[in-house]
Scaffold this active site. Structure first.
Site, PDB file in Angstrom:
ATOM      1  N   PRO A   2       0.821  -1.202   0.000  1.00  0.00           N
ATOM      2  CA  PRO A   2       0.000   0.000   0.000  1.00  0.00           C
ATOM      3  C   PRO A   2       0.866   1.266   0.000  1.00  0.00           C
ATOM      4  CG  PRO A   2      -0.794  -1.571   1.640  1.00  0.00           C
ATOM      5  CD  PRO A   2       0.516  -2.088   1.131  1.00  0.00           C
ATOM      6  N   GLU A   3       0.577   2.165  -0.942  1.00  0.00           N
ATOM      7  CA  GLU A   3       1.287   3.427  -0.997  1.00  0.00           C
ATOM      8  C   GLU A   3       0.351   4.535  -0.523  1.00  0.00           C
ATOM      9  OE1 GLU A   3       3.495   4.140  -4.550  1.00  0.00           O
ATOM     10  OE2 GLU A   3       4.347   2.129  -4.606  1.00  0.00           O
TER      11      GLU A   3
END
Length: 269
Positions: A2-3
């Site tokens: 996840p960014e």
């Protein structure tokens, strides 16, 4: 992994369910994450969650006495579930709310983190971070100043959390393509006009990804369990060897800073 957009989408998804709610219990099934979960995390029991704030890729559950700091690591997710929801194999932490709902943390690879920060203090993981990319503090004058005289590749510069937080690999690739900049170019050699365009494209790409629920590659699902759809909009990331969407030349894939980097030698220079 996840960014920033995925973390922001998670923040938006859980906020209506948790803000204003009293935490009745913290259930820790496995404290062995990236760092051991501190016993102090249970200080949140009996406290009202006042807000959910994102700083870089960290989420802060704010209470009057301090903050639970959550990082999703490489495979973590936060979901809102009803009381009594079946516990799955990698469900490591539950925040039980007075509403009867549960904020549940699942992390198969256990590279995430749950940390505690006392009110009025600053946790070491949040120290020395650059500005948020969507804030006014991240602007062309700022980036020009940071890039001046630097031999470091421009892609590595914008992925440096000391320069700007949360521009992860996917979005660095996409932003540099949109701005027409070779990711390998030394930051100090990129013109101020190109850097101004890059700032605009970073903001645009991140905003679009957030609006579309993030990018689902392997593990990410947002707070309601639905995948993000920005993956359908990717121009270059993960497409090495395919035609450039602009000019049709073959996209080149290399390793830069140990990360997959895809670009068009014709369009990015």
């Amino acid at each position: 992994m996840p960014e920033l957009p995925e973390v922001e989408v998670t923040r938006m998804g859980i906020t209506p369910h948790v803000v204003g709610q009293t935490v009745t219990k913290i259930v820790i099934r496995n404290s062995r994450l990236r760092w051991p979960i501190p016993d102090a995390i249970k200080n949140i029991e009996g406290q009202v969650i006042r807000n959910v704030v994102r700083r870089a890729k960290y989420l802060l559950l704010e209470t009057d006495i301090g903050y639970a700091i959550v990082h999703l690591g490489m495979s973590g997710s936060l979901r809102i579930l009803p009381a009594g929801a079946v516990v799955e194999k990698h469900d490591h932490v539950d925040v039980v709310l007075a509403s009867g709902e549960i904020l549940r943390y699942n992390d198969p690879r256990r590279f995430g983190a749950w940390l505690w920060q006392q009110a009025g203090e600053n946790h070491s993981v949040l120290d020395k971070m650059g500005p948020e990319p969507l804030s006014d503090d991240f602007n062309s004058d700022y980036l020009v100043a940071k890039a001046t005289g630097k031999r470091k590749a421009i892609k590595l510069l914008i992925m440096d959390n000391h320069v700007v937080v949360g521009v992860g690999n996917i979005y660095a690739n996409e932003s540099l393509f949109a701005a027409g900049i070779d990711p390998q170019c030394p930051a100090g050699k990129v013109s101020s006009q190109k850097l101004q365009l890059l700032v605009s494209e970073i903001k645009a790409v991140l905003k679009k990804a957030i609006a579309q629920g993030g990018t689902t590659l392997k593990d990410f699902k947002n707070a309601d369990g639905k995948p993000g759809y920005f993956a359908q909009e990717l121009q270059v990331y993960g497409k090495g060897g395919q035609p450039c969407p602009r000019c049709g030349e073959v996209l080149i894939e290399i390793k830069l800073g140990q990360r997959a980097t895809v670009f068009c030698a014709n369009c990015q220079h």
